[in-house]
Design a protein around this motif. Sequence first.
Motif, PDB file in Angstrom:
ATOM      1  N   ARG A  33      19.954  31.115  -3.019  1.00 20.79           N
ATOM      2  CA  ARG A  33      19.329  29.858  -3.433  1.00 20.79           C
ATOM      3  C   ARG A  33      18.290  30.087  -4.518  1.00 20.79           C
ATOM      4  NH1 ARG A  33      16.752  25.050  -2.987  1.00 20.79           N
ATOM      5  NH2 ARG A  33      17.920  23.413  -1.897  1.00 20.79           N
ATOM      6  N   ALA A  34      17.452  31.102  -4.351  1.00 19.68           N
ATOM      7  CA  ALA A  34      16.414  31.390  -5.334  1.00 19.68           C
ATOM      8  C   ALA A  34      17.027  31.737  -6.692  1.00 19.68           C
ATOM      9  CB  ALA A  34      15.527  32.536  -4.853  1.00 19.68           C
ATOM     10  N   VAL A  35      18.107  32.513  -6.683  1.00 22.65           N
ATOM     11  CA  VAL A  35      18.768  32.886  -7.940  1.00 22.65           C
ATOM     12  C   VAL A  35      19.355  31.655  -8.609  1.00 22.65           C
ATOM     13  CG1 VAL A  35      20.619  34.247  -8.977  1.00 22.65           C
ATOM     14  CG2 VAL A  35      19.293  35.198  -7.082  1.00 22.65           C
ATOM     15  N   ILE A  36      20.001  30.796  -7.830  1.00 21.63           N
ATOM     16  CA  ILE A  36      20.628  29.588  -8.382  1.00 21.63           C
ATOM     17  C   ILE A  36      19.579  28.656  -8.967  1.00 21.63           C
ATOM     18  CG2 ILE A  36      21.864  27.488  -7.709  1.00 21.63           C
ATOM     19  CD1 ILE A  36      23.455  29.306  -5.736  1.00 21.63           C
ATOM     20  N   ARG A  38      16.729  29.496 -10.245  1.00 21.55           N
ATOM     21  CA  ARG A  38      16.266  30.070 -11.505  1.00 21.55           C
ATOM     22  C   ARG A  38      17.303  29.856 -12.608  1.00 21.55           C
ATOM     23  NH1 ARG A  38      12.267  33.141 -13.404  1.00 21.55           N
ATOM     24  NH2 ARG A  38      12.692  34.500 -15.201  1.00 21.55           N
ATOM     25  N   SER A  39      18.576  30.024 -12.259  1.00 24.48           N
ATOM     26  CA  SER A  39      19.631  29.827 -13.245  1.00 24.48           C
ATOM     27  C   SER A  39      19.650  28.388 -13.747  1.00 24.48           C
ATOM     28  CB  SER A  39      20.987  30.191 -12.632  1.00 24.48           C
ATOM     29  OG  SER A  39      22.017  30.064 -13.572  1.00 24.48           O
ATOM     30  N   LEU A  40      19.423  27.442 -12.853  1.00 26.48           N
ATOM     31  CA  LEU A  40      19.409  26.034 -13.254  1.00 26.48           C
ATOM     32  C   LEU A  40      18.233  25.717 -14.183  1.00 26.48           C
ATOM     33  CD1 LEU A  40      20.446  24.306  -9.900  1.00 26.48           C
ATOM     34  CD2 LEU A  40      21.810  24.537 -11.980  1.00 26.48           C
ATOM     35  N   LYS A  41      17.204  26.560 -14.138  1.00 27.91           N
ATOM     36  CA  LYS A  41      16.067  26.391 -15.047  1.00 27.91           C
ATOM     37  C   LYS A  41      16.309  27.070 -16.391  1.00 27.91           C
ATOM     38  CE  LYS A  41      12.706  26.155 -11.265  1.00 27.91           C
ATOM     39  NZ  LYS A  41      11.584  26.863 -10.562  1.00 27.91           N
ATOM     40  N   GLY A  42      17.466  27.745 -16.526  1.00 27.29           N
ATOM     41  CA  GLY A  42      17.805  28.377 -17.790  1.00 27.29           C
ATOM     42  C   GLY A  42      17.037  29.652 -18.067  1.00 27.29           C
ATOM     43  N   LYS A  43      16.743  30.437 -17.021  1.00 27.94           N
ATOM     44  CA  LYS A  43      15.968  31.660 -17.200  1.00 27.94           C
ATOM     45  C   LYS A  43      16.799  32.891 -16.831  1.00 27.94           C
ATOM     46  CE  LYS A  43      11.500  29.422 -16.403  1.00 27.94           C
ATOM     47  NZ  LYS A  43      10.239  29.425 -15.619  1.00 27.94           N
ATOM     48  N   ASP A  44      16.456  34.033 -17.425  1.00 31.79           N
ATOM     49  CA  ASP A  44      17.186  35.277 -17.185  1.00 31.79           C
ATOM     50  C   ASP A  44      16.919  35.816 -15.782  1.00 31.79           C
ATOM     51  OD1 ASP A  44      18.031  35.067 -19.758  1.00 31.79           O
ATOM     52  OD2 ASP A  44      16.945  36.808 -20.523  1.00 31.79           O
ATOM     53  N   ALA A  45      17.892  36.574 -15.267  1.00 31.19           N
ATOM     54  CA  ALA A  45      17.735  37.175 -13.937  1.00 31.19           C
ATOM     55  C   ALA A  45      18.630  38.404 -13.823  1.00 31.19           C
ATOM     56  CB  ALA A  45      18.100  36.175 -12.842  1.00 31.19           C
ATOM     57  N   LEU A  46      18.172  39.349 -13.018  1.00 34.03           N
ATOM     58  CA  LEU A  46      18.982  40.500 -12.619  1.00 34.03           C
ATOM     59  C   LEU A  46      19.152  40.418 -11.108  1.00 34.03           C
ATOM     60  CD1 LEU A  46      20.384  43.241 -12.812  1.00 34.03           C
ATOM     61  CD2 LEU A  46      18.125  44.329 -12.865  1.00 34.03           C
ATOM     62  N   VAL A  47      20.397  40.401 -10.651  1.00 29.76           N
ATOM     63  CA  VAL A  47      20.698  40.210  -9.238  1.00 29.76           C
ATOM     64  C   VAL A  47      21.397  41.452  -8.692  1.00 29.76           C
ATOM     65  CG1 VAL A  47      21.913  38.792  -7.543  1.00 29.76           C
ATOM     66  CG2 VAL A  47      20.942  37.737  -9.605  1.00 29.76           C
ATOM     67  N   VAL A  48      20.773  42.088  -7.710  1.00 24.72           N
ATOM     68  CA  VAL A  48      21.371  43.250  -7.040  1.00 24.72           C
ATOM     69  C   VAL A  48      21.624  42.849  -5.595  1.00 24.72           C
ATOM     70  CG1 VAL A  48      21.151  45.687  -6.496  1.00 24.72           C
ATOM     71  CG2 VAL A  48      20.052  44.777  -8.550  1.00 24.72           C
ATOM     72  N   MET A  49      22.887  42.612  -5.272  1.00 29.52           N
ATOM     73  CA  MET A  49      23.280  42.215  -3.924  1.00 29.52           C
ATOM     74  C   MET A  49      24.412  43.110  -3.457  1.00 29.52           C
ATOM     75  SD  MET A  49      23.382  38.057  -3.717  1.00 29.52           S
ATOM     76  CE  MET A  49      21.894  37.069  -3.838  1.00 29.52           C
ATOM     77  N   PRO A  50      24.452  43.470  -2.179  1.00 28.68           N
ATOM     78  CA  PRO A  50      25.523  44.343  -1.699  1.00 28.68           C
ATOM     79  C   PRO A  50      26.879  43.672  -1.791  1.00 28.68           C
ATOM     80  CG  PRO A  50      24.305  43.421   0.144  1.00 28.68           C
ATOM     81  CD  PRO A  50      23.546  43.052  -1.100  1.00 28.68           C
ATOM     82  N   THR A  51      27.924  44.471  -1.816  1.00 27.80           N
ATOM     83  CA  THR A  51      29.281  43.947  -1.827  1.00 27.80           C
ATOM     84  C   THR A  51      29.469  43.005  -0.648  1.00 27.80           C
ATOM     85  OG1 THR A  51      30.076  45.996  -2.813  1.00 27.80           O
ATOM     86  CG2 THR A  51      31.717  44.586  -1.767  1.00 27.80           C
ATOM     87  N   GLY A  52      30.041  41.840  -0.918  1.00 25.71           N
ATOM     88  CA  GLY A  52      30.217  40.845   0.129  1.00 25.71           C
ATOM     89  C   GLY A  52      28.997  39.970   0.331  1.00 25.71           C
ATOM     90  N   GLY A  53      27.936  40.185  -0.460  1.00 25.12           N
ATOM     91  CA  GLY A  53      26.705  39.413  -0.295  1.00 25.12           C
ATOM     92  C   GLY A  53      26.716  38.077  -1.001  1.00 25.12           C
ATOM     93  N   GLY A  54      27.719  37.828  -1.827  1.00 23.35           N
ATOM     94  CA  GLY A  54      27.822  36.521  -2.473  1.00 23.35           C
ATOM     95  C   GLY A  54      27.232  36.462  -3.866  1.00 23.35           C
ATOM     96  N   LYS A  55      27.375  37.541  -4.654  1.00 23.18           N
ATOM     97  CA  LYS A  55      26.830  37.540  -6.023  1.00 23.18           C
ATOM     98  C   LYS A  55      27.482  36.474  -6.888  1.00 23.18           C
ATOM     99  CE  LYS A  55      27.925  41.780  -6.797  1.00 23.18           C
ATOM    100  NZ  LYS A  55      28.436  42.091  -5.435  1.00 23.18           N
TER     101      LYS A  55
END
Length: 740
Positions: A33-36, A38-55
């Motif tokens: 939710r936090a990543v989404i 931020r994305s909706l605000k048009g800002k850059d992000a680096l997301v490190v999530m384990p396999t199967g975590g829903g990247k």
Amino acid sequence: MTSRIIEPDPTFPSLEKALKHFFGYDQFRHQQRAVIERSLKGKDALVVMPTGGGKSLCYQLPALLRIGVTVVVSPLIALMQDQVTALQDNGIAATFLNSTLPPQVQRQREQQLLSGDIRLLYVAPERLFNPGFTALLERLAQQVGISTFAIDEAHCVSEWGHDFRPEYRKLFQLRQRYPQVPIIALTATATDRVRQDIVQQLRLNDPEVYVSSFNRQNLYYEVKPKQGKRTYSELLAQVKTLLANQGSGIIYCLSRKRVDEIAFRLSQDGISALPYHAGLSDADRSTNQERFIRDDVQVMVATIAFGMGINKPDVRFVIHYDLPRNLEGYYQESGRAGRDGEAAHCTVYFGYGDVATVEFLIGQKPDPAEQRIARQQLRQIINYAESAVCRRKIQLGYFGEAFAGDCGNCDNCLHPAPIEDWTIEAQKFLSCVARCRERFGMTHIIDVLRGSQKKRVMELSHDRLSTYGIGKDRTVEEWRSLARSLLHQNLLEETTDGYPVLKLNPGSWQVLKKQIAVNIAVPKRAAASSPAADEPEAALEGEALLLMSRLRNLRKRLADEQSVPPYVVFGDSSLKQMARSRPLSQNSFAQISGVGSRKLAQYGEIFVAEIQKFCDEYGLAEAAGSAPAVAPVASPTVADTHLTTLKLHQQNLSPAEIAIERGLRLGTVLGHLAKLLEARCEVDVDRLVPPERQVPIRDAIAAVGPHSLRAIRDQLSETFDYNEIRLVRSAWEAEQTVEI
């Protein structure tokens, strides 16, 4: 051009409503939710999530809620095709452009893009800089708008990553050409050094970095010794056992020859298996992969060329018949098991002959710096294989994540080696590191301790040190085991720049000053059995197992009719929930995790009809109230084995009785109950810890915080043990979550 955020659609007053509508899930996981947002605000992000975590969801959902096209950079054709197929099955306008398409199809898709009919476009990094595609991208930016660039498998940009790809280095040009378009970089594995490299190489602008836990709790880890010709027989027996409850698996080998050999022998022994390696033609590789994804064969035997980005969620085991090349690669490869959150099995067969093979492969690298880094990574995976401490502790520590150990789901924790006090030996070792001025690696320190007369020891005059020869009574391997244990216990550090030099830290000095003792696990144990053998209750039982088989057959038939992999229709987790709850109406079926609006319309009637037919045959009704009861299965922390423990707890069995009933250790059962409490399941904590003892524990948590069990116990007295503290803390944390 500047992207605009679309106005909220009245159909979706919340992100959760959009999530359910498009993807069928009721709540976000990890930091989605936090990543989404931020994305909706048009800002850059680096997301490190384990396999199967829903990247993938982190850029797929915003793509549907923003104006313009989201361009996804994906390294493999198979990966992009897989994701596009799944999106299209959910009714989402996505497509890909790659070299497999005939010219007329490519032109048609380009026109759909320019007409604004496509929301997600998948391309390979090489294509981005093709002159023809560059022109298309410019027109797309002007006519429709580019909302986001999503860089998948972003670790490929870093030479410190386990799968560096030079073409990823050019991706910074996206920022130069489209400075106003936000970039989201995503990967399942990245150490701190790799994360820094990704940010720098992609020119991310003040990015928020989201790092989820690397702990894949549903995976069981083990290491088995190679025993010559007997190894294949053990592998065959293991594969047969693991496939007994259906599912599929991957077996990794170092060489093409070994891949062909194992695939052939398995086929001769009745296992449907296919090979995959670079020596096969493109057509053969593609066909074999497609047959595996569509459940036409159960086992894929492959080199590491197979698997990156393969979105098959129901892989029940990953076996490394040969030693992996490094820890990061192993984490990624083993992580292809259990992407659906269900229990899965990860095995490494370890023999020293493999070490020579990996060293030979390292020697083929043209760059000496790359060779140096690869050799240090090889030492790390050997340490993992030989260690007697918690497998998760080593894996998570590699990524900089603290973990106390005793995960209850690896061979070393379920079948621990004997513990011995090695404080005196640890003081000798650390003293030698200090007297060598913290400038040497493990091998040299052991040489000094054992009184070696090697030329280097003599040239450095280290034979004159007071620690020279004081460790002759221990073997090289015993000293190595101690050194590994000191590193895993954070009582010693090792540099990670390719030159593994041992360094003292505050913990080291505590040992030297006799302030703390050092206990190590002595690796002398019989071959460990796995939870899969110890806990048959984790599988479906009775009518649910029969219905699950029927639903699998229905899923396979529908998938074949549509020429898509079975998991695109529904994942195993959704089928298990259907098998348990037996939904007999469209409303009940809509409550199943993974059933969104499109899935409900597309498959609701036919699945409900199949379930109704089954219930009529066996005289069953819909399982009253069962849908909420299985909701924890969708949680990343609650698996079937925990729910089995919950069921016995609700039958008023004590933890000790549950342990006897299930053939588990008491500590494992208590761990299950703690996780169930955290997931807010119906666990009666008053039966586990008397209310009068809960009060001081809660007071201690309020005083020192919930993060450290040791700090909480120190606040109390020695009459409180860690098990009851952990249970009360879990209940306390669940209450905080509810309040938030």
